[in-house]
Design an enzyme around this catalytic site. Sequence first.
Site, PDB file in Angstrom:
ATOM      1  N   HIS A  67       0.856  -1.188   0.000  1.00  0.00           N
ATOM      2  CA  HIS A  67       0.000   0.000   0.000  1.00  0.00           C
ATOM      3  C   HIS A  67       0.893   1.239   0.000  1.00  0.00           C
ATOM      4  CE1 HIS A  67      -2.870   3.046   1.363  1.00  0.00           C
ATOM      5  NE2 HIS A  67      -3.817   2.232   0.935  1.00  0.00           N
ATOM      6  N   GLU A  76       0.636   4.113   1.365  1.00  0.00           N
ATOM      7  CA  GLU A  76       0.854   4.725   2.682  1.00  0.00           C
ATOM      8  C   GLU A  76       1.940   3.983   3.448  1.00  0.00           C
ATOM      9  OE1 GLU A  76      -1.297   5.406   6.989  1.00  0.00           O
ATOM     10  OE2 GLU A  76      -2.605   5.281   5.232  1.00  0.00           O
ATOM     11  N   CYS A 134      -7.165   6.594  11.819  1.00  0.00           N
ATOM     12  CA  CYS A 134      -7.713   7.947  11.698  1.00  0.00           C
ATOM     13  C   CYS A 134      -9.167   7.992  12.153  1.00  0.00           C
ATOM     14  CB  CYS A 134      -7.529   8.459  10.272  1.00  0.00           C
ATOM     15  SG  CYS A 134      -8.954   8.388   9.210  1.00  0.00           S
ATOM     16  N   SER A 188      -8.135   1.062   0.776  1.00  0.00           N
ATOM     17  CA  SER A 188      -7.974   0.260   1.985  1.00  0.00           C
ATOM     18  C   SER A 188      -9.162   0.418   2.920  1.00  0.00           C
ATOM     19  CB  SER A 188      -6.681   0.657   2.710  1.00  0.00           C
ATOM     20  OG  SER A 188      -6.562  -0.012   3.942  1.00  0.00           O
ATOM     21  N   SER A 230     -12.804   7.947   0.632  1.00  0.00           N
ATOM     22  CA  SER A 230     -12.397   8.563  -0.634  1.00  0.00           C
ATOM     23  C   SER A 230     -13.517   8.552  -1.672  1.00  0.00           C
ATOM     24  CB  SER A 230     -11.155   7.857  -1.192  1.00  0.00           C
ATOM     25  OG  SER A 230     -11.338   6.459  -1.216  1.00  0.00           O
TER      26      SER A 230
END
Length: 313
Positions: free
Chosen positions: A124, A126, A197, A226, A269
């Site tokens: 990924h 990130e 988050c 994700s 997103s």
Amino acid sequence: MKILLANPRGFCAGVDRAISIVERALEMYQPPIYVRHEVVHNRFVVEGLKQRGAIFVEELSEVPDDNIVIFSAHGVSQAVRNEAKERQLTVFDATCPLVTKVHMEVARASRRSVEVVLIGHAGHPEVEGTMGQYASEDGGMYLVEKPEDVEKLQVKDPSNLHYVSQTTLSVDETADVIDQLRKVFPEIQGPRKDDICYATQNRQDAVREMAESVDVMIVVGSKNSSNSNRLRELSEKLGTPGFLTDCPEDVQPVWFEGKTKVGVTAGASAPEDLVNQIISRIQALIGGDVEELSGREENMFFEVPRELQVKNI
């Protein structure tokens, strides 16, 4: 047929900021504007930005000299930042501030040669960006995804160990990995506040509250998102079949056979326009009234870079 709409859903503050950065750069500096990696993992959003003049690339070598490049919301490694600086590219950083917080934790540990365990999914972007913040040759950084990975982990100094996590993981599964880390490495330290988050947490909580009330869960989001995948997995873990889609035409009548209540949510997103298109597709197939559920109010806001605040658009 009843269609229940989860709350909160869709865009988070980090995604809003990242998209605004690309939009403002296009307005203020004119196309082409280069973006390293998809600015957010949503096909609908990316295609819209492409039509406005954004060019998405995977490597800085694809960006011509004397051009603008935007780093995606997922963040980049220090090596990528250094390359952009050496080439004197104009950079606008759309890295989510909550990802930057994790980067700072890793960089701080690296300066002290503290070994770091990152909980995340290999490959990924990130994770690649976060791993790329660690530079100490005396320490080490390791990636784990599940509790079983922890059992195989070999570190140099178990008494000098810190953990961080990808921001978009399953809350429950991450907690299981942290529990295993603490069991195997009793002296391991972690962030004062969980790295997951707020938007990931809130959207998973909303699915958790809704799953028992519906017969099937539709998650609006792209396959490479994700946090969207985690929502579908959570629904299925709770016993409610889930489907992930970012295209109304992909929604199939067979998904709703024998069902009387449909749940709809969206990853962080996924834009509300796409959610509405998916709902319209469901209604065209099987009818149904929409009921929006109450949920946790979100008022987080992240500013765009100062250079992009000069002109309102």
